[in-house]
Scaffold this motif. Structure first.
Motif, mmCIF file in Angstrom:
data_model
loop_
_atom_site.group_PDB
_atom_site.id
_atom_site.type_symbol
_atom_site.label_atom_id
_atom_site.label_comp_id
_atom_site.label_asym_id
_atom_site.label_seq_id
_atom_site.Cartn_x
_atom_site.Cartn_y
_atom_site.Cartn_z
ATOM 1 N N GLY A 33 0.816 -1.253 -0.029
ATOM 2 C CA GLY A 33 0.110 -0.082 -0.141
ATOM 3 C C GLY A 33 0.787 1.194 -0.062
ATOM 4 N N LEU A 34 2.033 1.175 0.544
ATOM 5 C CA LEU A 34 3.061 2.247 0.634
ATOM 6 C C LEU A 34 3.878 2.267 -0.696
ATOM 7 C CD1 LEU A 34 4.276 2.210 4.292
ATOM 8 C CD2 LEU A 34 2.633 3.802 3.402
ATOM 9 N N GLN A 35 3.853 1.255 -1.500
ATOM 10 C CA GLN A 35 4.771 1.292 -2.550
ATOM 11 C C GLN A 35 4.658 2.455 -3.402
ATOM 12 O OE1 GLN A 35 4.867 -2.444 -4.321
ATOM 13 N NE2 GLN A 35 5.807 -1.737 -6.402
ATOM 14 N N PRO A 36 3.374 2.997 -3.920
ATOM 15 C CA PRO A 36 3.574 4.214 -4.698
ATOM 16 C C PRO A 36 4.033 5.391 -4.186
ATOM 17 C CG PRO A 36 1.393 2.979 -4.702
ATOM 18 C CD PRO A 36 2.134 2.288 -3.601
ATOM 19 N N LEU A 37 4.328 5.440 -2.871
ATOM 20 C CA LEU A 37 5.027 6.659 -2.314
ATOM 21 C C LEU A 37 6.405 6.325 -2.137
ATOM 22 C CD1 LEU A 37 2.354 7.107 0.750
ATOM 23 C CD2 LEU A 37 2.734 8.455 -1.371
ATOM 24 N N LEU A 38 6.858 4.937 -2.127
ATOM 25 C CA LEU A 38 8.230 4.731 -1.797
ATOM 26 C C LEU A 38 9.042 4.239 -3.320
ATOM 27 C CD1 LEU A 38 7.883 2.046 0.904
ATOM 28 C CD2 LEU A 38 8.815 4.263 1.166
ATOM 29 N N ASP A 39 8.146 4.192 -4.202
ATOM 30 C CA ASP A 39 9.018 3.945 -5.399
ATOM 31 C C ASP A 39 9.845 4.981 -6.003
ATOM 32 O OD1 ASP A 39 8.017 1.370 -6.102
ATOM 33 O OD2 ASP A 39 6.286 1.960 -7.267
ATOM 34 N N ASP A 40 9.672 6.216 -6.061
ATOM 35 C CA ASP A 40 10.312 7.361 -6.351
ATOM 36 C C ASP A 40 10.933 8.118 -5.592
ATOM 37 O OD1 ASP A 40 9.443 6.723 -9.060
ATOM 38 O OD2 ASP A 40 7.549 7.850 -8.639
ATOM 39 N N THR A 41 11.367 7.640 -4.228
ATOM 40 C CA THR A 41 11.725 8.462 -2.993
ATOM 41 C C THR A 41 13.171 8.938 -3.648
ATOM 42 O OG1 THR A 41 12.182 6.402 -2.112
ATOM 43 C CG2 THR A 41 10.320 7.478 -1.293
ATOM 44 N N GLN A 42 14.055 8.041 -4.178
ATOM 45 C CA GLN A 42 15.402 8.452 -4.537
ATOM 46 C C GLN A 42 15.343 9.848 -5.453
ATOM 47 O OE1 GLN A 42 18.762 5.902 -4.977
ATOM 48 N NE2 GLN A 42 17.422 3.844 -4.384
ATOM 49 N N ASP A 43 14.387 9.844 -6.068
ATOM 50 C CA ASP A 43 14.265 11.158 -7.067
ATOM 51 C C ASP A 43 14.338 12.508 -6.242
ATOM 52 O OD1 ASP A 43 14.805 9.511 -9.096
ATOM 53 O OD2 ASP A 43 12.476 9.351 -9.365
ATOM 54 N N VAL A 44 13.537 12.393 -5.082
ATOM 55 C CA VAL A 44 13.274 13.509 -4.076
ATOM 56 C C VAL A 44 13.925 13.515 -2.935
ATOM 57 C CG1 VAL A 44 11.062 13.930 -5.455
ATOM 58 C CG2 VAL A 44 11.083 12.556 -3.460
ATOM 59 N N LEU A 45 14.261 12.695 -2.442
ATOM 60 C CA LEU A 45 14.882 12.485 -1.174
ATOM 61 C C LEU A 45 16.427 11.997 -0.974
ATOM 62 C CD1 LEU A 45 11.864 11.055 0.908
ATOM 63 C CD2 LEU A 45 12.559 13.505 0.700
ATOM 64 N N SER A 46 17.287 12.443 -0.094
ATOM 65 C CA SER A 46 18.371 11.856 0.012
ATOM 66 C C SER A 46 18.595 10.462 0.557
ATOM 67 C CB SER A 46 19.333 12.777 0.997
ATOM 68 O OG SER A 46 18.725 12.778 2.270
ATOM 69 N N THR A 47 19.600 9.622 0.302
ATOM 70 C CA THR A 47 19.346 7.993 0.746
ATOM 71 C C THR A 47 19.322 7.961 2.428
ATOM 72 O OG1 THR A 47 21.584 8.114 0.248
ATOM 73 C CG2 THR A 47 20.022 7.326 -1.427
ATOM 74 N N PRO A 48 20.112 8.936 3.163
ATOM 75 C CA PRO A 48 19.979 8.771 4.337
ATOM 76 C C PRO A 48 18.716 9.323 5.055
ATOM 77 C CG PRO A 48 22.020 9.921 3.824
ATOM 78 C CD PRO A 48 21.243 9.771 2.584
ATOM 79 N N LEU A 49 18.145 10.223 4.489
ATOM 80 C CA LEU A 49 16.678 10.398 4.811
ATOM 81 C C LEU A 49 15.675 9.189 4.710
ATOM 82 C CD1 LEU A 49 14.556 12.624 6.169
ATOM 83 C CD2 LEU A 49 14.550 13.593 3.979
ATOM 84 N N ILE A 50 15.780 8.511 3.464
ATOM 85 C CA ILE A 50 14.921 7.424 2.984
ATOM 86 C C ILE A 50 15.217 6.373 3.912
ATOM 87 C CG2 ILE A 50 14.642 5.709 1.305
ATOM 88 C CD1 ILE A 50 15.436 7.419 -0.925
ATOM 89 N N LEU A 51 16.564 6.213 4.433
ATOM 90 C CA LEU A 51 16.609 4.956 5.374
ATOM 91 C C LEU A 51 16.153 5.441 6.742
ATOM 92 C CD1 LEU A 51 18.165 2.364 6.348
ATOM 93 C CD2 LEU A 51 20.235 3.889 6.678
ATOM 94 N N ILE A 52 16.210 6.632 7.096
ATOM 95 C CA ILE A 52 15.323 7.148 8.410
ATOM 96 C C ILE A 52 13.963 7.018 8.246
ATOM 97 C CG2 ILE A 52 14.936 8.846 9.885
ATOM 98 C CD1 ILE A 52 17.889 10.142 9.388
ATOM 99 N N ILE A 53 13.494 7.181 7.343
ATOM 100 C CA ILE A 53 11.789 7.035 6.735
ATOM 101 C C ILE A 53 11.483 5.725 7.029
ATOM 102 C CG2 ILE A 53 10.171 7.429 5.355
ATOM 103 C CD1 ILE A 53 11.415 10.010 4.363
ATOM 104 N N CYS A 54 12.319 4.722 6.455
ATOM 105 C CA CYS A 54 12.147 3.306 6.617
ATOM 106 C C CYS A 54 11.978 2.822 7.806
ATOM 107 C CB CYS A 54 12.954 2.585 5.485
ATOM 108 S SG CYS A 54 12.346 2.938 3.637
#
Length: 343
Positions: free
Chosen positions: A271-292
């Protein structure tokens, strides 16, 4: 009355958190990023082998039909619901009748492994050797791959057998080690993962879902790499058991509800996949790791809610009982045989 071993529960609690985190990170395309690749190697190098090992510790040969059917009922319930759920979110479920979709492979493999429990108890050494040979050399077979979860069932089977035969002894041994011994094994485990990371080992090896032909390696290369990956899994599992602790905390409660979390979390992740698919295009990878990490903590916490676990167990046990009801008439009633012999 024997007391419950909370080390098992705590280990399962930590492992189910890594399952949720790994599946969240996987939706962000982590394997091509140096930051996200590190936790993925750490998680996928051992979390399912460790889960299978712990499942072997608690496996029993009593009420075998009920135990096997429980996992099959969950499997054939999850699959259509998950396909429908993904259709709602306009995602491709990659449907195949013979291939359990995504994480549902574990439910089918558990049914296979539970069937082997009586043989493990009756022929322990023979089954142990057989499982190791099958786990290492099963990748040679070109016809067994993702279909019917065959490859994963073979590759992870030794961990189940070892858990069944020696799991409790290993658990006690790991907990009794001195601090310097724990540090030594921890360094060895993390060093192995560091090798996988630096050498950029193909992550599909950790999934255990493909045979050697898919990696274009010779049989000695395939068996050798499979052995190295298994050794890494063993070291990481030992590291977990060494440091896990034995207090009955909330982590232990999560572990006791790990099956329910495993079954339900896939719907949340997709259900969260549509929000997570393109995160690398808009967020830094350390922030993506923290969010996950935050999402994984929340999902694990919410899905460990008692009513969810009780509802899942009630559903699976009820359906299993209904499926086995017609066969109850075939079972001999207690005392009938003795009455005939005495007359």
């Amino acid at each position: 009355m024997p007391t419950r071993d909370h080390r098992l529960d705590r280990a399962k609690g930590i492992l189910i958190f890594t399952v949720v985190l790994g599946h969240l990170l996987a939706r962000t395309g982590p394997w091509d990023d140096d930051v996200l690749r590190a936790p993925m190697y750490l998680i996928y190098s051992f979390h399912m082998p460790a889960f299978v090992f712990l499942a072997g510790i608690t496996a029993k040969s009593t009420r075998l039909p009920e135990r096997v059917l429980t996992f099959l009922v969950l499997l054939f319930t999850v699959l259509p619901l998950l396909w429908g759920w993904m259709w709602i979110f306009d995602l491709d479920p990659d449907y195949s009748f013979l291939t359990p979709f995504w994480y549902s492979w574990f439910l089918l493999s558990m049914a296979y492994w539970i069937i082997t429990v009586p043989f493990i108890e009756r022929f322990p050494r023979t089954v142990l050797v057989t499982s190791v040979v099958v786990g290492l050399f099963g990748g040679i077979l070109p016809i067994l791959d993702m279909e019917l979860s065959a490859s994963r069932s073979m590759i992870f089977w030794p961990f189940f057998v070892i858990g069944k035969l020696y799991g409790k002894q290993i658990l006690d041994w790991a907990g009794s080690l001195r601090i310097w011994q724990k540090l030594f094994f921890t360094a060895a485990a993390l060093g192995t993962i560091g090798y996988f990371y630096l050498d950029n080992v193909d992550y599909y090896w950790f999934y255990g879902s493909l045979n050697f032909a898919h990696f274009d390696v010779s049989i000695p290369e395939g068996v050798g790499l499979r052995l190295i990956i298994d050794i890494g899994s063993v070291l990481m599992t030992l590291m977990l058991l060494m440091w896990v602790g034995d207090k009955d905390t909330y982590i232990a409660k999560i572990g006791r509800h790990s099956l329910a979390i495993y079954v339900v979390h896939g719907f949340v992740v997709r259900g969260l996949q549509p929000l997570l698919d393109d995160t690398q295009d808009v967020l830094s990878t350390p922030l993506i790791l923290i969010i996950c990490l935050v999402l994984a903590l929340l999902i694990t916490y919410v899905l460990s809610w008692g009513p969810i676990e009780r509802a899942l167990r009630w559903y699976s046990s009820t359906v299993t009982r209904l499926l086995l009801a017609p066969f109850a008439l075939l079972r001999p009633k207690p005392g009938r045989h003795s009455e005939k012999t005495s007359s």
